[in-house]
Design a protein around this motif. Structure first.
Motif, PDB file in Angstrom:
ATOM      1  N   GLN A 191       0.829  -1.212   0.000  1.00  0.00           N
ATOM      2  CA  GLN A 191       0.000   0.000   0.000  1.00  0.00           C
ATOM      3  C   GLN A 191       0.863   1.262   0.000  1.00  0.00           C
ATOM      4  N   PHE A 192       1.799   1.317  -0.939  1.00  0.00           N
ATOM      5  CA  PHE A 192       2.637   2.493  -1.144  1.00  0.00           C
ATOM      6  C   PHE A 192       1.896   3.523  -1.984  1.00  0.00           C
ATOM      7  N   MET A 193       1.998   4.787  -1.607  1.00  0.00           N
ATOM      8  CA  MET A 193       1.656   5.843  -2.542  1.00  0.00           C
ATOM      9  C   MET A 193       2.728   5.852  -3.638  1.00  0.00           C
ATOM     10  N   PRO A 194       2.416   6.355  -4.838  1.00  0.00           N
ATOM     11  CA  PRO A 194       3.409   6.318  -5.922  1.00  0.00           C
ATOM     12  C   PRO A 194       4.740   6.962  -5.562  1.00  0.00           C
ATOM     13  N   SER A 195       4.732   8.067  -4.815  1.00  0.00           N
ATOM     14  CA  SER A 195       5.996   8.698  -4.432  1.00  0.00           C
ATOM     15  C   SER A 195       6.811   7.778  -3.532  1.00  0.00           C
ATOM     16  N   SER A 196       6.144   7.004  -2.678  1.00  0.00           N
ATOM     17  CA  SER A 196       6.857   6.042  -1.836  1.00  0.00           C
ATOM     18  C   SER A 196       7.409   4.899  -2.671  1.00  0.00           C
ATOM     19  N   TYR A 197       6.654   4.477  -3.682  1.00  0.00           N
ATOM     20  CA  TYR A 197       7.171   3.446  -4.587  1.00  0.00           C
ATOM     21  C   TYR A 197       8.489   3.902  -5.216  1.00  0.00           C
ATOM     22  N   LEU A 198       8.521   5.131  -5.712  1.00  0.00           N
ATOM     23  CA  LEU A 198       9.729   5.620  -6.375  1.00  0.00           C
ATOM     24  C   LEU A 198      10.903   5.695  -5.415  1.00  0.00           C
ATOM     25  N   LYS A 199      10.641   5.946  -4.133  1.00  0.00           N
ATOM     26  CA  LYS A 199      11.720   6.068  -3.153  1.00  0.00           C
ATOM     27  C   LYS A 199      12.162   4.722  -2.590  1.00  0.00           C
ATOM     28  N   TYR A 200      11.222   3.813  -2.388  1.00  0.00           N
ATOM     29  CA  TYR A 200      11.510   2.659  -1.540  1.00  0.00           C
ATOM     30  C   TYR A 200      11.330   1.293  -2.197  1.00  0.00           C
ATOM     31  N   ALA A 201      10.603   1.192  -3.288  1.00  0.00           N
ATOM     32  CA  ALA A 201      10.371  -0.127  -3.888  1.00  0.00           C
ATOM     33  C   ALA A 201      11.681  -0.716  -4.407  1.00  0.00           C
ATOM     34  N   VAL A 202      11.883  -2.007  -4.167  1.00  0.00           N
ATOM     35  CA  VAL A 202      13.127  -2.667  -4.576  1.00  0.00           C
ATOM     36  C   VAL A 202      12.821  -3.940  -5.358  1.00  0.00           C
ATOM     37  N   ASP A 203      13.734  -4.267  -6.219  1.00  0.00           N
ATOM     38  CA  ASP A 203      13.629  -5.485  -7.038  1.00  0.00           C
ATOM     39  C   ASP A 203      14.391  -6.596  -6.330  1.00  0.00           C
ATOM     40  N   PHE A 204      13.775  -7.163  -5.279  1.00  0.00           N
ATOM     41  CA  PHE A 204      14.486  -8.145  -4.455  1.00  0.00           C
ATOM     42  C   PHE A 204      14.589  -9.503  -5.124  1.00  0.00           C
ATOM     43  N   ASP A 205      13.650  -9.819  -6.026  1.00  0.00           N
ATOM     44  CA  ASP A 205      13.735 -11.107  -6.723  1.00  0.00           C
ATOM     45  C   ASP A 205      14.545 -11.005  -8.013  1.00  0.00           C
ATOM     46  N   ARG A 206      15.032  -9.796  -8.307  1.00  0.00           N
ATOM     47  CA  ARG A 206      15.967  -9.535  -9.411  1.00  0.00           C
ATOM     48  C   ARG A 206      15.433  -9.999 -10.766  1.00  0.00           C
ATOM     49  N   ASP A 207      14.165  -9.655 -11.018  1.00  0.00           N
ATOM     50  CA  ASP A 207      13.615  -9.970 -12.330  1.00  0.00           C
ATOM     51  C   ASP A 207      13.615  -8.759 -13.256  1.00  0.00           C
TER      52      ASP A 207
END
Length: 422
Positions: free
Chosen positions: A210-226
């Motif tokens: 439940q990230f706001m889009p600005s939080s996605y840009l700051k904090y979302a990570v590609d942990f499964d490396r796809d």
């Protein structure tokens, strides 16, 4: 909802009910017709939003694709259509503050804990890697996951582009939603997600965290490396993104969130708040003990702790660590952070409910609390925001006033105090 007050898909039933009911109501008589407003919306996209988006690096192709077929969503709450005025502040009861115990549904907590324990075991290897990378315990991450989206099972039926553009065009917080809309378009431009896949809540919060889009840009990570962060379909990405959020907001590795305690009656409750931190050893020396009977962890004794009495003397009492206030960065509510802490303890240690009972503090109107705040301010007290919501500064100022006026400090507004503070 990460970074915003009162998030969580399951915490918003009242707002959804309001939205459903308001959808049945006609616009006020003095408002413009819906077709007229829809035409204004399309002009706003072309003449106002479009240039701003292009300035932010959004291409014409992305704009066209994102807004293909998009119309206003009239069912959303807090809308202010052209030709209308925002509703005046009404006298209202704030259930979270007047009845804090209602926030901690034991049936719900038990259900989330049972599911959370199973998922924590199923994803143990991933959670261990996440804790190594970000320092956030797996049970905290799983607790937020459960609270925000039912461990990714909650339905997210809303088009994020439609929600954000509707609110950016006609809501009580247009500027905030305009920024979030530009952030969402940036996600599409980068290729992280397409507009059709970008589903979220009625407030525009996205995916399992439940990230706001600005939080996605700051904090979302590609942990499964796809190749890209996917907070809709990837459990590793969702869990790691939650942990990354908390790490960046200041989570202290190796520390708990806090402890339920017993505060001696001779020790005033008017000492709470992050600005009155003391070493936990100092609180212990003053007579504060853990309600479980266990000693405070040795590693915490020299570190800062803060008193927290969310219902004053009418409910459970706590010594919390700075990590508690990091949880509040995810959702700015004392009760939300306590819910996450308690749920995490249930998942990790089989803990139960807080041992002290949440007392009946009455159903105070927000206007009544506002009157108390104004009276306290007139006497020189710092109550924080004068908004009718009893935050820690209001609670401790009330406790100070009670002590100075011969009353036993309770540090919480209740009906018996109405009219006494003038």
């Amino acid at each position: 909802m990460a970074g915003r007050a009162e998030g969580g898909v399951f915490g918003r039933a009242a707002a959804l009910l309001f939205a459903a009911l308001s959808a049945l109501l006609p616009l006020p008589a003095f408002a413009q017709s819906k077709p007229d407003v829809e035409r204004q919306f399309q002009r706003w996209i072309a003449d106002d939003l479009g240039p701003a988006a292009k300035k932010a690096g959004i291409s014409d192709r992305t704009l066209k694709a994102a807004f293909q077929g998009v119309t206003l969503n009239w069912s959303l709450p807090d809308l202010v259509p052209p030709g209308t005025k925002p509703p005046k502040q009404q006298d209202q009861s704030q259930a979270e503050f007047s009845s804090p115990g209602a926030y901690f549904s034991e049936k719900r907590l038990q259900g989330l804990a049972a599911t959370g324990r199973g998922l924590a075991a199923a994803h143990a290897a991933t959670l261990k890697k996440i804790e190594t990378a970000y320092g956030v315990p797996g049970e905290i991450v799983v607790a937020i996951w459960g609270r925000e989206s039912g461990f990714g099972k909650a339905k997210l039926p809303y088009s994020a582009v439609q929600v954000l553009s509707t609110k950016a065009f006609m809501s009580t917080r247009k500027e905030m939603f305009r920024e979030e809309l530009i952030a969402a378009l940036t996600m599409i431009e980068r290729g992280d997600v397409d507009a059709a896949t970008m589903k979220g809540s009625w407030a525009g919060a996205l995916g399992q965290p439940q990230f706001m889009p600005s939080s996605y840009l700051k904090y979302a990570v590609d942990f499964d490396r796809d190749g890209h962060p996917d907070i809709w379909n990837s459990v590793p990405d969702s869990l790691a993104s939650i942990a990354h959020y908390l790490q960046k907001e200041g989570w202290q590795r190796g520390r708990d969130w806090g402890f339920e305690v017993s505060i001696p009656s001779q020790l005033t409750c008017a000492q709470e708040g992050p600005d009155l931190a003391k070493p936990i050893s100092a609180w212990a020396a003053a007579g504060i003990t853990r309600i479980s009977g266990k000693a405070f962890p040795a590693a915490d004794l020299k570190a800062d702790g803060m008193m927290l009495v969310p219902a004053g003397r009418h409910g459970p009492e706590f010594i919390v660590t700075p990590n508690f206030y990091v949880l509040k960065q995810y959702n700015n509510s004392d009760l939300y952070a306590l819910f996450i802490g308690n749920l995490a303890d249930r998942i990790a240690y089989g803990a139960g409910p807080f041992q002290a009972n949440w007392g009946d503090v009455g159903k105070m109107l927000r206007s009544d609390i506002l009157a108390m705040q104004k009276a306290l301010v007139s006497k020189g007290y710092d109550v924080g925001n004068v908004d009718g919501l009893p935050g820690y500064k209001t609670r401790r100022s009330l406790g100070d006033w009670q002590a100075k006026n011969g009353l036993a400090p309770t540090c919480f507004p209740d009906p018996s105090l109405k009219g006494k503070i003038r």
